[in-house]
Design an enzyme around this catalytic site. Structure first.
Site, PDB file in Angstrom:
ATOM      1  N   HIS A  94       2.526 -43.637 -36.315  1.00  0.00           N
ATOM      2  CA  HIS A  94       3.369 -44.549 -35.529  1.00  0.00           C
ATOM      3  C   HIS A  94       2.658 -44.912 -34.235  1.00  0.00           C
ATOM      4  O   HIS A  94       1.951 -44.089 -33.657  1.00  0.00           O
ATOM      5  CB  HIS A  94       4.767 -43.980 -35.289  1.00  0.00           C
ATOM      6  CG  HIS A  94       4.826 -42.653 -34.581  1.00  0.00           C
ATOM      7  ND1 HIS A  94       4.921 -42.545 -33.212  1.00  0.00           N
ATOM      8  CD2 HIS A  94       4.813 -41.380 -35.053  1.00  0.00           C
ATOM      9  CE1 HIS A  94       4.988 -41.259 -32.874  1.00  0.00           C
ATOM     10  NE2 HIS A  94       4.911 -40.532 -33.979  1.00  0.00           N
ATOM     11  N   ASP A 130       4.210 -46.031 -31.464  1.00  0.00           N
ATOM     12  CA  ASP A 130       5.002 -45.812 -30.249  1.00  0.00           C
ATOM     13  C   ASP A 130       4.957 -44.349 -29.805  1.00  0.00           C
ATOM     14  O   ASP A 130       4.560 -43.460 -30.563  1.00  0.00           O
ATOM     15  CB  ASP A 130       6.455 -46.241 -30.456  1.00  0.00           C
ATOM     16  CG  ASP A 130       7.175 -45.418 -31.530  1.00  0.00           C
ATOM     17  OD1 ASP A 130       6.542 -45.112 -32.555  1.00  0.00           O
ATOM     18  OD2 ASP A 130       8.352 -45.075 -31.318  1.00  0.00           O
ATOM     19  N   ASP A 157       0.836 -37.669 -29.853  1.00  0.00           N
ATOM     20  CA  ASP A 157       1.855 -37.970 -30.852  1.00  0.00           C
ATOM     21  C   ASP A 157       2.136 -39.463 -30.747  1.00  0.00           C
ATOM     22  O   ASP A 157       2.930 -39.873 -29.929  1.00  0.00           O
ATOM     23  CB  ASP A 157       3.101 -37.120 -30.573  1.00  0.00           C
ATOM     24  CG  ASP A 157       4.243 -37.396 -31.527  1.00  0.00           C
ATOM     25  OD1 ASP A 157       4.051 -38.132 -32.493  1.00  0.00           O
ATOM     26  OD2 ASP A 157       5.346 -36.861 -31.280  1.00  0.00           O
ATOM     27  N   GLU A 183       9.149 -45.407 -34.162  1.00  0.00           N
ATOM     28  CA  GLU A 183       9.428 -44.177 -34.918  1.00  0.00           C
ATOM     29  C   GLU A 183      10.279 -43.232 -34.085  1.00  0.00           C
ATOM     30  O   GLU A 183      11.217 -42.601 -34.580  1.00  0.00           O
ATOM     31  CB  GLU A 183       8.102 -43.491 -35.297  1.00  0.00           C
ATOM     32  CG  GLU A 183       8.251 -42.360 -36.310  1.00  0.00           C
ATOM     33  CD  GLU A 183       8.385 -40.973 -35.699  1.00  0.00           C
ATOM     34  OE1 GLU A 183       8.582 -40.020 -36.447  1.00  0.00           O
ATOM     35  OE2 GLU A 183       8.312 -40.842 -34.452  1.00  0.00           O
ATOM     36  N   HIS A 226       6.248 -34.445 -26.850  1.00  0.00           N
ATOM     37  CA  HIS A 226       7.489 -34.889 -26.192  1.00  0.00           C
ATOM     38  C   HIS A 226       7.710 -34.171 -24.864  1.00  0.00           C
ATOM     39  O   HIS A 226       8.832 -34.043 -24.403  1.00  0.00           O
ATOM     40  CB  HIS A 226       8.721 -34.720 -27.113  1.00  0.00           C
ATOM     41  CG  HIS A 226       8.643 -35.571 -28.361  1.00  0.00           C
ATOM     42  ND1 HIS A 226       9.732 -35.846 -29.150  1.00  0.00           N
ATOM     43  CD2 HIS A 226       7.620 -36.211 -28.940  1.00  0.00           C
ATOM     44  CE1 HIS A 226       9.368 -36.612 -30.163  1.00  0.00           C
ATOM     45  NE2 HIS A 226       8.071 -36.844 -30.052  1.00  0.00           N
TER      46      HIS A 226
HETATM   47 ZN   LIG Z   1       5.212 -38.411 -34.053  1.00  0.00          ZN
END
Ligand SMILES: [Zn+2]
Length: 382
Positions: free
Chosen positions: A82, A84, A112, A145, A358
């Site tokens: 992904h 984003d 990520d 995503e 994250h």
């Molecule tokens: Zn991811």
């Protein structure tokens, strides 16, 4: 085994991380990637027309590389990532300490999922430089995503020619995720009728009471070894002396098993239906029709790969060739791979080395990224 160009891989990873791309703002990175893949010799770069539906600046990308040499006519596979990231993602600056990459501390790093994208770019560079034989390879790059698999959900599966693929999007290294649960998030609104609780209680129908009756029939927590259910938020009513006209309950169901997932969801409908049908009007409430509305907020199907299927067979052989031991695991969350699987495209999730994702402490070890490229190279040439 080929020799990965560590310097080039590091530079490409840093460049991608420093192009901010929070969900719905993937336009800039999409343009940059289209340029890179064009220069690498893609035979087709297709941007789909889902931007309006996803709210993104751009569509998903499906990029095709032709097969080469003796493997030219073989069946290929796709690699997906992904584009984003989560936030904070404004002004990402990558800090490198020996082989460890982090952000400057005020944003996420974006490994990520840019670790996966950088690995794909390096793979294609190596295949070309080495003149290696490989089957056709497709690259699927999704938007949004992190908002709940929104880009993948809107992607037309007919666009993808490969029969199966690999989503490069998980923490750890040398791990392959072969199962992930189905999940749905929903809001249930129960509606009765408001009335003054002291002066005209006969005229009221308490939505809260109906909701409690329904919830009382439903088990929560771990329902069996592969399923869970939760009601996490309940809100409603306006004052202590008013019979509540409406309450809203937010909940979720997860299961690794599609049949159980459907059954546990159906139980919810049954409980609310029963609570409402069990209510009977009297002379004061003849004109009231309590009801409930079930609104699906987000959801995705279960991912369950057959260990004897071609998608697992290929990565097993790829790992064997380079003497790599892979761990095959079942995970607890959903990703684009769940969506692809639901559309008939078996997709294994491959770890990229990303860690502490994250968070603003997110980091990536270049050595893990190198080892991912080695695995992908073997996947393409096995
Ligand atoms: Zn991811």
């Amino acid at each position: 085994m080929t020799t990965v160009n560590r310097k080039r891989l590091a530079a490409s990873f840093i460049e991608l991380c420093e192009i901010d791309s929070p969900s719905q703002r993937e336009g800039k990175i999409s343009r940059r990637l289209q340029k890179i893949f064009t220069e690498l010799g893609a035979v087709e770069i297709h941007e789909d027309s889902t931007a309006e539906a996803t709210g993104s600046e751009c569509g998903n990308l499906v990029i095709r590389f032709a097969g080469q040499g003796a493997k030219k006519g073989e069946d290929g596979f796709f690699l997906s990532c992904h584009m984003d990231t989560v936030e904070p993602a404004d002004g990402v600056r990558v800090v490198r300490n020996e082989d460890i990459f982090t952000s400057a501390g005020d944003t996420i790093l974006g490994g990520d999922d840019k670790s996966g994208i950088a690995a794909i770019i390096e793979l294609l560079m190596l295949l070309r430089e080495n003149g290696a034989d490989h089957p056709p390879i497709e690259i699927v790059l999704t938007v949004c995503e992190e908002m709940g698999l929104v880009g993948a959900t809107h992607l037309a599966p007919e666009r993808i020619q490969s029969a199966y693929g690999y989503a490069l999007d998980s923490s750890g290294i040398d791990r392959v995720i072969v199962g992930a649960p189905a999940a749905s998030k929903f809001a249930i609104t129960v509606t009765g009728r408001a009335a003054h609780a002291g002066l005209a209680p006969e005229r009221g129908v308490s939505a809260l009471q109906l909701a409690v009756r329904a919830l009382g029939e439903l088990a929560v927590g771990r329902l069996d070894e592969e399923s869970t259910r939760n009601f996490g938020v309940i809100e409603g009513g306006v004052a202590f002396n008013i019979i509540p006209e409406s309450v809203v309950i937010h909940g979720e169901v997860r299961s690794h098993n599609a049949e159980k997932f459907a059954a546990y969801t159906e139980e919810i409908h049954h409980a609310f239906n029963t609570a409402i049908e069990g209510w009977h009007p009297d002379e004061y409430t003849e004109d009231v029709k309590p009801r409930y509305d079930f609104q699906q907020l987000a959801g995705y199907p279960a991912l369950r790969l057959d260990m004897a299927s071609p998608v697992i067979d290929r990565i097993r052989r790829a790992a064997d060739v380079i003497g790599r031991e892979l761990e095959y695991v079942v995970a607890g969350g959903g990703s684009d791979a769940n969506i692809f699987f639901g559309k008939g495209l078996p997709t294994a999730i491959v770890a990229t080395g990303m860690s502490k994702v994250h968070t603003t402490e997110e980091e990536l070890d270049l050595n893990d990224l190198v080892s991912l490229v080695e695995l992908l190279y073997s996947l393409a040439t096995v």
